[in-house]
Every structure is written in C-alpha cells, then in structure tokens.
Design an enzyme around this catalytic site. Structure first.
Site, PDB file in Angstrom:
ATOM      1  CB  CYS A 159      -2.957  11.578   0.930  1.00 61.45           C
ATOM      2  SG  CYS A 159      -2.009  10.115   0.538  1.00 61.45           S
TER       3      CYS A 159
HETATM    4  C1  UDX Z   1      -6.347   9.923   3.359  1.00 58.00           C
HETATM    5  C2  UDX Z   1      -7.674   9.418   2.802  1.00 58.00           C
HETATM    6  O1  UDX Z   1      -8.543   9.069   3.881  1.00 58.00           O
HETATM    7  C3  UDX Z   1      -7.456   8.229   1.875  1.00 58.00           C
HETATM    8  O2  UDX Z   1      -8.678   7.819   1.289  1.00 58.00           O
HETATM    9  C4  UDX Z   1      -6.471   8.632   0.767  1.00 58.00           C
HETATM   10  O3  UDX Z   1      -6.214   7.532  -0.090  1.00 58.00           O
HETATM   11  C5  UDX Z   1      -5.181   9.142   1.391  1.00 58.00           C
HETATM   12  O4  UDX Z   1      -5.460  10.227   2.292  1.00 58.00           O
HETATM   13  P1  UDX Z   1      -4.717   9.233   5.355  1.00 58.00           P
HETATM   14  O5  UDX Z   1      -3.794  10.314   4.922  1.00 58.00           O
HETATM   15  O6  UDX Z   1      -4.153   7.923   5.726  1.00 58.00           O
HETATM   16  O7  UDX Z   1      -5.810   8.921   4.207  1.00 58.00           O
HETATM   17  O8  UDX Z   1      -5.478   9.792   6.633  1.00 58.00           O
HETATM   18  P2  UDX Z   1      -6.956  10.029   7.143  1.00 58.00           P
HETATM   19  O9  UDX Z   1      -7.342   8.974   8.093  1.00 58.00           O
HETATM   20  O10 UDX Z   1      -7.879  10.318   6.040  1.00 58.00           O
HETATM   21  O11 UDX Z   1      -6.712  11.386   7.992  1.00 58.00           O
HETATM   22  C6  UDX Z   1      -6.103  12.519   7.392  1.00 58.00           C
HETATM   23  C7  UDX Z   1      -6.010  13.648   8.378  1.00 58.00           C
HETATM   24  O12 UDX Z   1      -7.303  14.200   8.612  1.00 58.00           O
HETATM   25  C8  UDX Z   1      -5.469  13.286   9.754  1.00 58.00           C
HETATM   26  O13 UDX Z   1      -4.588  14.292  10.195  1.00 58.00           O
HETATM   27  C9  UDX Z   1      -6.707  13.229  10.628  1.00 58.00           C
HETATM   28  O14 UDX Z   1      -6.431  13.523  11.990  1.00 58.00           O
HETATM   29  C10 UDX Z   1      -7.555  14.316  10.000  1.00 58.00           C
HETATM   30  N1  UDX Z   1      -8.999  14.121  10.218  1.00 58.00           N
HETATM   31  C11 UDX Z   1      -9.639  13.041   9.708  1.00 58.00           C
HETATM   32  C12 UDX Z   1      -9.715  15.090  10.916  1.00 58.00           C
HETATM   33  O15 UDX Z   1      -9.154  16.105  11.359  1.00 58.00           O
HETATM   34  N2  UDX Z   1     -11.067  14.912  11.087  1.00 58.00           N
HETATM   35  C13 UDX Z   1     -11.731  13.845  10.595  1.00 58.00           C
HETATM   36  O16 UDX Z   1     -12.954  13.774  10.795  1.00 58.00           O
HETATM   37  C14 UDX Z   1     -10.998  12.876   9.886  1.00 58.00           C
END
Ligand code: UDX
Length: 429
Positions: free
Chosen positions: A266
C-alpha cells in the site's frame, strides 16, 4: 441485507468475514477457483492473523459465508463491494485492468436484476476513478442509471496487514463517499453498530481521504528516516529523539520508527499513484516526491554502512535476516530487503537469507543466486556481516550475534546490550 464481495485479497476477505461475523449473508466472488474452494472448505487462502478461525466459523458453523466463481451470484445480494487489486502500471499511473473488468462483470449481472443495488468501491483508486471509470462501465454494461437503479459509494479500508480483521472490526473511522444520499444511507446501515465517527462525503473526497492517509503515514516514516540519517552522522540515537518528540500530541510517537524504510502493498504504491494523480491535475507535489526519494534510498544505507565497516563487498558473504516487508506477514511486495539484496549482489557479495514466513514468496521475486537457510543461526554462519531487515521476535535473541558485525535496520536489538557482545551498528542510531 445480503452482501457480495468481489476480489478476495486482504481487503476483500477482511470485509467479508467482518460482515459475515456480524450476521450478514456474504458471498465472496473471485475468479481463482483454488481460492474459492479453500474458502468453501472453511480455510483462509492467504495468511492473515485470525482469518482462518473466522472463515471456519462463518462457513461451517454460522453458515453466513460462502465463495463462488460465478458473478451471477451477485444478483441475489443487495450490496457489492469491489475489493480487487489496483496496481501501478509499468508506464506510471494506475493499472485499472482488474477494477474495470470487475465493474463490467458486475454491470452485466445487474442488467438482469430487478430492484435497487449498491456498488461500493473498497479498492484504493485515485480521486476521480469511480466517477470517470467505474460508473460509466457499470452503466454501460448494465444499461442502468447511477442514482436511479444503482447506488454508488466509495468506502475505503484503512487496514494493516497482519491486523486486517481487527482493523475492519475496530476501525478508527468509517468513510462513505456517496453518489447520492440513498447510496450512502444503504452502506451506512452495515456500520450502524460501530461506535466510531462515520464521515459522509463526495465520492472523490473519499478516494482522496484514503490516499492522504497513506501519504501522511509514508511522510511520517520518511521524516523519521531523514532526521534519523542526520542523527547517525552526528552520533545521536534517533530513538531517544523520537521518544521525546512523540510525547507532543501534535506529533505522536507512532510511525516514527526510523529504519530501512517502508514497503508493502500500500504505502509505496499509493504514494506513487498520488504523485501521478497530482501531476495529471497540474501540480508537482515536491514534498511527496521527497518522501518517495528518501524511502527509495533508505535501504541502501545498510549497504553503505557495511562497506564502511568491512570494506569492499566483492567476495564477501552477508546474512540478510528478514525478507517480509514487516513482521507477522509472508508479504514481500516492495520489501526493503529486495533492494538491499539486489545491491549486495551487484557489488559482488554472496547472500545467505532467512525469514520465518516469507521464504516461499521471496523465492518468486528475489534473484536465484542467493542461499536460503533453515533458520537465523544457519544464515549467519560463516558470514562477514549480518543485516537485520524485519523485526521478527526470533531475531531478538542476542546470542545469535556473538562476535559478529551486525547492522540493524529495524531496531531489533537493544544497542547498548548488543554492543557488549558484537560489533553493532544501527541504521539511524
Ligand atoms: C499500511 C497502513 O498502515 C494502512 O493504514 C493502510 O490501509 C495500508 O498500508 P501495511 O501496508 O499493512 O498498512 O503496513 P504498515 O504496518 O503501515 O507498515 C508499512 C511499512 O512501513 C512497513 O515496511 C514497516 O516496516 C514500515 N514502517 C512502519 C516503518 O518503517 N516505520 C514505522 O514507524 C512504521
């Protein structure tokens, strides 16, 4: 009210089991017969926390959920959710193939249906897509008129992988973009037992809300990474900074985990599509472009740090722990590990990789030449450097790293404790 859900990925299945669990009769429509068979046997076709149990109880016990490859089953329902995937096309912009096909297929069925039917779009689409692409296709295929015989709504999902069902059942808000009041009222009935704000908007506004949410999350991570990169240069631990700034409620501590950058199905795609949509609307989004650029380069800092410590990578062997884009999923779409591994190989290093859950999916997208190992200890054996790219619990075992060079891309280890047993380096600390 009876419901059909077209497209059974994370969003479709979370929607289907969430509504079936609340007592609605739901049919999942998917053109993949293997997926349909699994659902009808009460099994989840994808790995997602809690999904298997819910599908089992909805299919076998409550009998509120079933699956079908036949679009005609839509005719027996009152609302159809479109949950098919949207992709970035190879020439930029959005690939509408699946969503256009779904709209046409639904339209063909509605042509023969008597009575009012609502089509609600849950797939993430660029602002304007529902009005400019989906509605014309539906009207043409059905011979019916939006706002008269068919209701149209955009009802975006804000779910996180690994918590998809929980996010559906416990949302922070419900957004309903409506073609007209009747469309919105019909969708809102499904959410009447949820005690969260329900926001009724225009269709394009709802589409933008989804993009803006994900772009903000992406920006927050790239902001953390940018400050984290500056901290690294200055010998400051960004996590001390994040904790302190996070106490300000206007900032908040969530999504400030600096590291190897964001991946997944996403955030990268939605950011890209918003940049593309803005360009088509005649605006160059400089901030969003920088959010993307910081994220593109972030995983490669792991490689640069390794070169700084062990020298040229030609002929060296590197352990990569973690292939999934985040823990508790087998998803490797846009995973930072992929960029790191490609760069390591390009520089002449050999890679020994391990992930507790994502190895099968990784084999399909990663170069053939890497060695997959049965566990973390095996991957680390006889390597010159260990890189941690996903924060799986099993990578927290400090004894794994005794005497090793370790580059932590996810703050998996406590830096002070790790430094006592190995040559430990954080990406932003
Ligand atoms: C995300 C959104 O959180 C969600 O609301 C939307 O509907 C879809 O996209 P998701 O793709 O499941 O959800 O993952 P998420 O937990 O948000 O993490 C995304 C990426 O960001 C991961 O690679 C994670 O490692 C990274 N991340 C997340 C960071 O590098 N730092 C953070 O503080 C949080």
């Amino acid at each position: 009210m009876r419901i059909s859900v077209v497209g059974n990925g994370y969003v479709g299945l979370a929607t289907a089991v969430g509504l079936a669990g609340n007592g609605y009769q739901v049919v999942c429509i998917d053109n993949n017969p293997a997926k349909v068979d699994l659902i009808n046997q009460g099994k989840a076709p994808i790995y997602e926390n809690g999904l298997d149990d819910l599908i089992t109880s909805c299919v076998n016990k409550h009998k509120t959920l079933r699956a079908s490859t036949d679009y005609k089953d839509i005719a027996d329902t009152d609302i159809t959710f479109i949950c098919v995937g949207t992709y970035s096309s190879s020439c930029g912009g959005t690939d509408f193939t699946q969503i256009a096909q779904a709209a046409e297929d639904i339209g063909v069925v509605l042509a023969k249906k008597n009575g009012y039917h609502v089509v609600a779009v849950k797939s993430t689409v660029a602002p304007g897509t529902t009005e400019q692409v989906i509605i014309p296709l539906l009207e043409k295929a059905s011979g019916k008129k939006a706002g008269v015989d068919i209701g149209i709504a955009v009802n975006p999902e804000f779910l996180e992988e690994g918590k998809a069902v929980d996010c559906f059942l416990n949302p922070t808000r419900i957004v309903i973009g409506e073609y007209d009041k009747k469309s919105g009222d019909t969708v809102e009935i499904l959410y009447r037992d949820f005690s969260v704000p329900i926001i009724r908007t225009s269709i394009a506004t709802a589409e933008m809300i989804k993009y803006a949410s994900n772009a903000f999350l992406a920006a927050k991570i790239s902001f953390a990474n940018e400050i984290g990169n500056i901290c690294k240069k200055m010998g400051i631990d960004f996590y001390d900074v994040a904790q302190a700034i996070g106490y300000d409620p206007r900032i908040g501590r969530k999504f400030l985990n600096a590291g190897a950058g964001f991946g997944g199905s996403c955030l990268p795609k939605d950011l890209e599509m918003l940049i593309d949509s803005a360009g088509k609307a005649g605006y160059e989004p400089r901030l969003l472009g920088s959010v993307r650029d910081v994220n593109r380069d972030q995983p490669l800092l792991m490689v640069a740090i390794a070169e700084g410590i062990i020298g040229g990578l030609q002929g060296k062997t590197i352990a990569v722990l973690g292939l999934a884009f985040k823990p508790h999923t087998d998803d490797v779409r846009d995973t930072p590990s992929l960029r790191v591994i490609a760069s390591l190989l390009e520089k002449g290093a050999s890679v020994r990789a391990y992930d507790p859950m994502a190895m099968d999916n990784a084999r399909e997208v990663l170069p053939q030449s890497i060695t997959y190992c049965g566990n973390a200890a095996q991957a680390i054996e006889d390597t010159d450097c260990v890189m941690i790219l996903t924060e799986w619990d099993e990578f927290k075992r400090e004894s794994l790293y005794n005497g090793r060079v370790v580059i932590d891309g996810r703050r998996v280890l406590d830096p002070a404790r790790a430094r006592a047993i190995c040559d430990y380096h954080g990406i932003c600390w």
